[in-house]
Design an enzyme around this catalytic site. Structure first.
Site, PDB file in Angstrom:
ATOM      1  N   PRO A  67       1.486   4.660  -2.744  1.00 57.46           N
ATOM      2  CA  PRO A  67       1.384   5.719  -1.727  1.00 57.46           C
ATOM      3  C   PRO A  67       0.847   5.127  -0.422  1.00 57.46           C
ATOM      4  CG  PRO A  67      -0.333   5.969  -3.387  1.00 57.46           C
ATOM      5  CD  PRO A  67       0.462   4.767  -3.793  1.00 57.46           C
ATOM      6  N   ASP A 116      -3.097   1.376   0.731  1.00 58.16           N
ATOM      7  CA  ASP A 116      -2.744   2.011  -0.546  1.00 58.16           C
ATOM      8  C   ASP A 116      -3.733   3.142  -0.796  1.00 58.16           C
ATOM      9  OD1 ASP A 116      -2.433   2.664  -3.225  1.00 58.16           O
ATOM     10  OD2 ASP A 116      -2.054   0.595  -3.861  1.00 58.16           O
ATOM     11  N   HIS A 117      -3.232   4.364  -0.759  1.00 57.87           N
ATOM     12  CA  HIS A 117      -4.128   5.514  -0.837  1.00 57.87           C
ATOM     13  C   HIS A 117      -4.725   5.697  -2.232  1.00 57.87           C
ATOM     14  CE1 HIS A 117      -6.181   8.823   0.800  1.00 57.87           C
ATOM     15  NE2 HIS A 117      -5.216   9.409   1.466  1.00 57.87           N
ATOM     16  N   ARG A 118      -4.257   4.932  -3.201  1.00 57.67           N
ATOM     17  CA  ARG A 118      -4.894   4.992  -4.522  1.00 57.67           C
ATOM     18  C   ARG A 118      -6.239   4.280  -4.501  1.00 57.67           C
ATOM     19  NH1 ARG A 118      -0.294   2.192  -7.978  1.00 57.67           N
ATOM     20  NH2 ARG A 118      -0.573   0.786  -6.214  1.00 57.67           N
TER      21      ARG A 118
END
Ligand code: CAO
Length: 567
Positions: free
Chosen positions: A365, A539-541
């Site tokens: 993401p 990376d939004h994780r």
């Protein structure tokens, strides 16, 4: 019990070859002649056998290490009554070492083939197997060209394989393939006719490079030159890692059956070779097998063992077909109906990097934050520095400063210097920075190792060398792996902002465009300031928006006043 040091035997012209597979581990019992490691050069791989029997006490090498004749591989506790076996002799057949055989390969073109340096090749040209030393009656395991293909001099035509080594045989000339004279499974020797070429117009065949030294910019080394591999392969030694876990599955040859270029291809795509069933002769894994496996994983039809083990990992969920129900098939269009067209195969690098980019784009993401850095003072310093050091021959570009700034920002925001391993974050205490390099064959990301320990001049020098190697197709896998964070600079070209794709397993990438003078309000008046556009994808994780904004602000502040690096 006596301890025995097992070293690399005489491997002739093989120098500084990388270990791609560890076939034994401490505690394993090995027999004399049992393969211990696999090493690989640009165009050949070979297994190095043990000189003695015994129990492995200590491994002295790791994956990726470069070895030479005499390099200590491991310490064995000698087996009871087993007398040390003699040092393997050049490969002539039964139980002999593969190493010297491969080493015996001469660098020269086939005799009588008329390499023709400088002489244009026209008309039919018979390309034969060059002098391949002690290799006799070796089986063709891969045909890399077909009738109608245009080949360059030094382009690999076929792969041959003996008991323990395989190698690619390059073309002596450039031209168009008119006839292929061998088939898979055929046994070949020096002088065997491989293909008939129609000479390429005025093109002069280039001199043959050393077959085993990897100086040629052939497709094989190029295949290794692309985005670094990502989990589950870690540092790009997927099949080796798997083999290392299970070294005794089939004592002599428990390894996936694949040629060096296929192994490289698999490593670059992060494909665990030991999970593939080869469709080639004797179960050999082919490029199609790998591509089908990747398609299967991307489409959700296939899960790697690592994915299964980690399910329900977020990556697996994102990559599964169920995440895209009802997705339309890719449009199939006969473009020729609308106008004249030409078809051109994607380069190998494009195929490899494309598969990586696609996976990263689909699975991660991404969010991109844009910002600007005021580099007015730093640019003045850079220009002055280059002037002062004109004679040194080292030119410093903004990218070198950005690499140092990236190191400082990674130190301040450690979650940017990390990789996801399932639900665990692996935080790195080293600082290897990749930079995207534009090459005629496609995008590559060489890595400046330990950038925290290097100064601007050293980084600039290394960048210049790595960028040149990338353009010449000569980057080795070790020069493209291990990155913590990447910078993609389009500053020398133009543009304002873009959304770079994260180079997994990294978790962020900085995109940079061309700086421009802009009016900036100083509280009283507008001042002309040189502004550098930054585009940080993350990376939004792993990273939150606030952290990303802070990272960008800090990164920009370092470029605005480089003295902050020292704080
Ligand atoms: N703003 C303005 N000018 C810039 C600049 C910037 N941000 N960055 C570099 N420049 C200037 C340099 O100072 C140099 O100018 P002079 O020739 O007048 O000194 C010129 O642009 C060319 O620089 P360069 O490209 O040779 O050097 P670099 O260190 O900036 O970059 C490299 C090296 C290998 C990264 C670059 O050549 C390259 O390949 N860039 C493309 C990367 C890419 O494709 N990214 C996209 C990936 S996503 O598909």
């Amino acid at each position: 019990m006596a301890m025995i040091e097992v070293k690399v035997p005489d491997i002739g012209d093989f120098k500084d070859v990388a270990i791609i597979e560890l076939l034994v581990k401490p505690g394993d019992t090995v027999t004399a002649e049992q393969s211990l490691i696999t090493v690989e050069s640009d165009k050949a791989s070979m297994e190095i056998p043990s000189s003695h029997a015994g129990v492995v006490k200590e491994l002295k090498v790791a994956l990726g290490d470069k070895v030479n004749e005499g390099t200590l591989l491991l310490v064995l506790e000698a087996a009871g009554a087993a007398a040390p076996s003699p040092q393997p002799s050049p490969m002539k057949g039964e139980g002999a070492s593969p190493a010297p055989a491969a080493a015996a390969l001469p660098p020269s073109p086939p005799a009588g083939e008329g390499r023709g340096e400088g002489a244009p090749a026209t008309g039919p040209i018979q390309v034969v197997v060059p002098d391949i030393g002690d290799f006799k009656d070796v089986a063709v395991i891969e045909l890399m060209v077909k009738v109608g293909d245009t080949v360059k001099a030094e382009q690999s035509l076929i792969t041959v394989e003996s008991d323990k080594a395989s190698m690619e045989i390059p073309s002596s000339h450039a031209g168009v393939v008119k006839e292929v004279k061998v088939a898979i499974g055929d046994k070949v020797n020096q002088g065997t006719l491989l293909v008939v070429l129609e000479g390429a117009g005025g093109a002069s065949p280039s001199p043959q490079p050393s077959l085993m030294k990897g100086e040629g910019a052939s497709p094989a080394p190029a295949a290794a030159a692309a985005l670094p591999p990502s989990p589950p392969v870690g540092e790009g030694r997927g099949e080796g890692g798997a083999a290392a876990h299970n070294p005794t599955a089939t004592p002599a040859r428990g390894l996936p059956h694949a040629s060096p270029s296929i192994r490289k291809f698999a490593r670059e795509l992060g494909v665990p070779l030991d999970e593939l069933k080869g469709s080639g002769p004797k179960g050999r894994i082919t490029q199609d097998d790998i591509q089908n496996f990747v398609k299967g994983v991307m489409g959700g039809a296939v899960q790697t063992a690592a994915q299964k083990a980690k399910a329900p990992a977020p990556a697996a969920a994102a990559g599964s077909g169920e995440a895209f129900p009802g997705l339309l098939a890719w449009p199939k269009v006969d473009f020729a109906k609308f106008g004249p067209v030409e078809r051109k195969d994607l380069s190998r690098i494009k195929k490899i990097s494309g598969a990586n980019l696609h996976r990263n784009w689909v699975i991660i993401p991404h969010v991109t934050n844009h910002d600007d850095a005021d580099i007015t003072d730093l640019e003045a310093f850079r220009v002055a520095t280059n002037k002062e050091n004109e004679k040194s021959g080292v030119k410093v570009t903004m990218l070198a400063f950005m690499i140092k700034a990236a190191v400082a920002a990674l130190k301040k925001f450690p979650e940017f210097n990390a990789s996801l391993d399932g639900d665990t974050l692996v935080l790195k205490n080293y600082f290897h920075i990749g930079f995207a390099a534009d090459t005629p064959n496609g995008l590559m990301v060489p890595v400046i190792k330990d950038a925290d320990k290097k100064g601007i001049f050293q980084i600039s020098t290394e960048m210049g060398e790595l960028a040149k190697k990338a353009r010449d197709g000569k980057l080795g896998p070790a020069e493209m792996t291990g990155g913590c964070f990447s910078i993609s600079s389009l500053g020398g070209i133009g543009g304002r902002y873009f959304t770079p794709i994260i180079n997994a397993p990294e978790v962020a990438i900085m995109g940079v465009c061309k700086s421009a003078i802009e009016p900036k309000w100083d509280g009283k008046t507008f001042q002309p300031r040189l502004m550098l556009p930054l585009s940080l994808s993350w990376d939004h994780r792993v990273i939150d928006g606030a952290a990303a904004a802070r990272f960008n602000v800090y990164f920009a502040s370092l470029l605005a006043d480089f003295r902050r690096i020292a704080l």
